[in-house]
Design a protein around this motif. Structure first.
Motif, PDB file in Angstrom:
ATOM      1  N   TYR A   7      35.564  49.355  31.495  1.00  0.00           N
ATOM      2  CA  TYR A   7      34.371  48.739  32.075  1.00  0.00           C
ATOM      3  C   TYR A   7      33.532  48.053  31.014  1.00  0.00           C
ATOM      4  CZ  TYR A   7      35.876  51.652  35.901  1.00  0.00           C
ATOM      5  OH  TYR A   7      36.625  52.233  36.885  1.00  0.00           O
ATOM      6  N   PRO A   8      32.793  47.024  31.432  1.00  0.00           N
ATOM      7  CA  PRO A   8      32.532  46.589  32.790  1.00  0.00           C
ATOM      8  C   PRO A   8      33.702  45.807  33.385  1.00  0.00           C
ATOM      9  CG  PRO A   8      31.381  45.133  31.291  1.00  0.00           C
ATOM     10  CD  PRO A   8      32.021  46.225  30.461  1.00  0.00           C
ATOM     11  N   LEU A   9      33.711  45.766  34.708  1.00  0.00           N
ATOM     12  CA  LEU A   9      34.710  45.029  35.470  1.00  0.00           C
ATOM     13  C   LEU A   9      34.009  43.809  36.061  1.00  0.00           C
ATOM     14  CD1 LEU A   9      37.661  45.197  36.597  1.00  0.00           C
ATOM     15  CD2 LEU A   9      36.657  46.279  38.626  1.00  0.00           C
ATOM     16  N   THR A  10      34.441  42.623  35.669  1.00  0.00           N
ATOM     17  CA  THR A  10      33.855  41.385  36.184  1.00  0.00           C
ATOM     18  C   THR A  10      34.649  40.964  37.408  1.00  0.00           C
ATOM     19  OG1 THR A  10      33.162  40.760  33.958  1.00  0.00           O
ATOM     20  CG2 THR A  10      33.190  39.015  35.622  1.00  0.00           C
ATOM     21  N   VAL A  11      33.960  40.836  38.527  1.00  0.00           N
ATOM     22  CA  VAL A  11      34.610  40.569  39.811  1.00  0.00           C
ATOM     23  C   VAL A  11      34.255  39.166  40.273  1.00  0.00           C
ATOM     24  CG1 VAL A  11      34.896  41.363  42.186  1.00  0.00           C
ATOM     25  CG2 VAL A  11      34.372  43.020  40.370  1.00  0.00           C
ATOM     26  N   TYR A  12      35.275  38.356  40.518  1.00  0.00           N
ATOM     27  CA  TYR A  12      35.107  36.981  40.992  1.00  0.00           C
ATOM     28  C   TYR A  12      35.388  36.969  42.489  1.00  0.00           C
ATOM     29  CZ  TYR A  12      35.218  35.960  36.058  1.00  0.00           C
ATOM     30  OH  TYR A  12      34.922  35.948  34.723  1.00  0.00           O
ATOM     31  N   TYR A  13      34.363  36.626  43.277  1.00  0.00           N
ATOM     32  CA  TYR A  13      34.514  36.656  44.730  1.00  0.00           C
ATOM     33  C   TYR A  13      33.851  35.432  45.341  1.00  0.00           C
ATOM     34  CZ  TYR A  13      29.635  37.897  45.392  1.00  0.00           C
ATOM     35  OH  TYR A  13      28.269  37.854  45.426  1.00  0.00           O
ATOM     36  N   ASP A  14      34.180  35.180  46.600  1.00  0.00           N
ATOM     37  CA  ASP A  14      33.677  34.025  47.349  1.00  0.00           C
ATOM     38  C   ASP A  14      32.395  34.412  48.080  1.00  0.00           C
ATOM     39  OD1 ASP A  14      33.214  31.910  49.070  1.00  0.00           O
ATOM     40  OD2 ASP A  14      35.093  32.142  50.191  1.00  0.00           O
ATOM     41  N   ALA A  15      31.256  34.026  47.546  1.00  0.00           N
ATOM     42  CA  ALA A  15      29.966  34.365  48.164  1.00  0.00           C
ATOM     43  C   ALA A  15      29.677  33.541  49.413  1.00  0.00           C
ATOM     44  CB  ALA A  15      28.842  34.203  47.151  1.00  0.00           C
ATOM     45  N   THR A  16      30.508  32.539  49.742  1.00  0.00           N
ATOM     46  CA  THR A  16      30.319  31.803  50.995  1.00  0.00           C
ATOM     47  C   THR A  16      30.986  32.537  52.155  1.00  0.00           C
ATOM     48  OG1 THR A  16      32.296  30.411  50.750  1.00  0.00           O
ATOM     49  CG2 THR A  16      30.224  29.581  49.789  1.00  0.00           C
ATOM     50  N   SER A  42      32.487  30.485  44.213  1.00  0.00           N
ATOM     51  CA  SER A  42      32.578  29.476  45.262  1.00  0.00           C
ATOM     52  C   SER A  42      31.995  28.099  44.940  1.00  0.00           C
ATOM     53  CB  SER A  42      31.935  30.002  46.552  1.00  0.00           C
ATOM     54  OG  SER A  42      30.548  30.172  46.395  1.00  0.00           O
ATOM     55  N   PRO A  43      31.058  27.959  44.003  1.00  0.00           N
ATOM     56  CA  PRO A  43      30.512  26.618  43.777  1.00  0.00           C
ATOM     57  C   PRO A  43      31.596  25.615  43.349  1.00  0.00           C
ATOM     58  CG  PRO A  43      29.109  28.253  42.726  1.00  0.00           C
ATOM     59  CD  PRO A  43      30.361  28.961  43.178  1.00  0.00           C
ATOM     60  N   PRO A  44      31.563  24.416  43.926  1.00  0.00           N
ATOM     61  CA  PRO A  44      32.520  23.388  43.501  1.00  0.00           C
ATOM     62  C   PRO A  44      32.421  23.180  41.991  1.00  0.00           C
ATOM     63  CG  PRO A  44      31.298  22.664  45.422  1.00  0.00           C
ATOM     64  CD  PRO A  44      30.646  23.932  44.946  1.00  0.00           C
ATOM     65  N   GLY A  45      33.549  23.028  41.349  1.00  0.00           N
ATOM     66  CA  GLY A  45      33.559  22.808  39.914  1.00  0.00           C
ATOM     67  C   GLY A  45      33.526  24.090  39.094  1.00  0.00           C
ATOM     68  N   PHE A  46      33.454  25.256  39.751  1.00  0.00           N
ATOM     69  CA  PHE A  46      33.445  26.520  39.016  1.00  0.00           C
ATOM     70  C   PHE A  46      34.727  26.612  38.195  1.00  0.00           C
ATOM     71  CE2 PHE A  46      34.458  30.962  38.376  1.00  0.00           C
ATOM     72  CZ  PHE A  46      33.254  31.481  37.954  1.00  0.00           C
ATOM     73  N   ASN A  47      34.583  26.924  36.898  1.00  0.00           N
ATOM     74  CA  ASN A  47      35.776  27.008  36.055  1.00  0.00           C
ATOM     75  C   ASN A  47      35.660  28.095  34.983  1.00  0.00           C
ATOM     76  OD1 ASN A  47      33.989  25.914  34.273  1.00  0.00           O
ATOM     77  ND2 ASN A  47      35.135  24.030  33.899  1.00  0.00           N
ATOM     78  N   ALA A  48      34.870  29.119  35.248  1.00  0.00           N
ATOM     79  CA  ALA A  48      34.635  30.145  34.236  1.00  0.00           C
ATOM     80  C   ALA A  48      35.479  31.400  34.437  1.00  0.00           C
ATOM     81  CB  ALA A  48      33.151  30.524  34.232  1.00  0.00           C
ATOM     82  N   GLY A  49      36.361  31.407  35.408  1.00  0.00           N
ATOM     83  CA  GLY A  49      37.109  32.621  35.719  1.00  0.00           C
ATOM     84  C   GLY A  49      38.435  32.735  34.997  1.00  0.00           C
ATOM     85  N   PRO A  50      39.177  33.797  35.342  1.00  0.00           N
ATOM     86  CA  PRO A  50      40.463  34.069  34.712  1.00  0.00           C
ATOM     87  C   PRO A  50      41.606  33.237  35.285  1.00  0.00           C
ATOM     88  CG  PRO A  50      40.014  35.736  36.344  1.00  0.00           C
ATOM     89  CD  PRO A  50      38.788  34.845  36.278  1.00  0.00           C
ATOM     90  N   MET A  57      39.522  31.489  44.856  1.00  0.00           N
ATOM     91  CA  MET A  57      39.080  31.392  46.244  1.00  0.00           C
ATOM     92  C   MET A  57      40.158  31.872  47.216  1.00  0.00           C
ATOM     93  SD  MET A  57      35.942  30.335  46.378  1.00  0.00           S
ATOM     94  CE  MET A  57      35.701  29.582  47.978  1.00  0.00           C
ATOM     95  N   THR A  58      41.375  32.038  46.734  1.00  0.00           N
ATOM     96  CA  THR A  58      42.472  32.527  47.570  1.00  0.00           C
ATOM     97  C   THR A  58      42.512  34.044  47.606  1.00  0.00           C
ATOM     98  OG1 THR A  58      43.764  30.542  47.118  1.00  0.00           O
ATOM     99  CG2 THR A  58      44.982  32.453  47.890  1.00  0.00           C
ATOM    100  N   ALA A  59      42.150  34.678  46.488  1.00  0.00           N
ATOM    101  CA  ALA A  59      42.174  36.142  46.398  1.00  0.00           C
ATOM    102  C   ALA A  59      41.114  36.603  45.411  1.00  0.00           C
ATOM    103  CB  ALA A  59      43.550  36.623  45.928  1.00  0.00           C
ATOM    104  N   ILE A  60      40.504  37.742  45.718  1.00  0.00           N
ATOM    105  CA  ILE A  60      39.536  38.333  44.801  1.00  0.00           C
ATOM    106  C   ILE A  60      40.236  38.619  43.472  1.00  0.00           C
ATOM    107  CG2 ILE A  60      39.980  40.669  45.652  1.00  0.00           C
ATOM    108  CD1 ILE A  60      37.025  41.296  45.159  1.00  0.00           C
ATOM    109  N   HIS A  61      39.535  38.359  42.387  1.00  0.00           N
ATOM    110  CA  HIS A  61      40.047  38.632  41.039  1.00  0.00           C
ATOM    111  C   HIS A  61      39.035  39.490  40.299  1.00  0.00           C
ATOM    112  CE1 HIS A  61      42.830  35.371  41.844  1.00  0.00           C
ATOM    113  NE2 HIS A  61      43.390  35.522  40.666  1.00  0.00           N
ATOM    114  N   ALA A  62      39.526  40.306  39.403  1.00  0.00           N
ATOM    115  CA  ALA A  62      38.661  41.115  38.550  1.00  0.00           C
ATOM    116  C   ALA A  62      39.264  41.149  37.153  1.00  0.00           C
ATOM    117  CB  ALA A  62      38.517  42.524  39.107  1.00  0.00           C
TER     118      ALA A  62
END
Length: 141
Positions: A7-16, A42-50, A57-62
């Protein structure tokens, strides 16, 4: 056996997604130890994830502190473990159940915007009740 999560676990999810948001709010309300960091991908142009935004946006990532990436059912399992909820690991690891869980998650994720409002409200209500019962970090499961 699943890899240990650091931990910590960073969770990328679709807030829309109302269902995704309700579930993440419920998890965060139970997170007395501060293990989860939620990121809206979810914001267009988001590019900070894994992964590319389309995959996020297809599947939750952590991603844990050691850089391990979890997607789909393993990410949900890691989130539930982080907040002390039963993950269903034993059931999800059974040879016949694991592929079904992965398929069921993929179908749900693909159709999450089509879910009937009553179902989302039911789940959101459950998450809200869980949040309310977590006052002071003392959650009732």
């Amino acid at each position: 056996m699943h890899p240990a999560v650091t931990y910590p676990l960073t969770v990328y999810y679709d807030a829309t997604c109302a269902l995704c948001t309700a579930e993440m709010n419920g998890m965060k309300a139970r997170d007395a130890a501060g293990h989860l960091q939620l990121v809206d991908c979810s914001p267009p142009g988001f590019n900070a994830g894994p992964a590319p935004r389309e995959a996020l946006m297809t599947a939750i990532h952590a991603v844990d502190a050691a850089g391990q990436v979890f997607a789909g059912v393993p990410a949900i399992r890691a989130c539930r473990d982080a907040v002390g909820l039963p993950s269903g690991s034993f059931l999800l690891d059974l040879p016949l159940v694991a592929p079904l869980a992965d398929r069921a998650y993929a179908v749900l994720a693909r159709n999450r915007y089509r879910l009937p409002r009553w179902l989302v409200t039911l789940v959101a209500g459950k998450a809200a009740r869980s949040s309310a019962s977590c006052a002071g970090g003392n959650c009732r499961i």
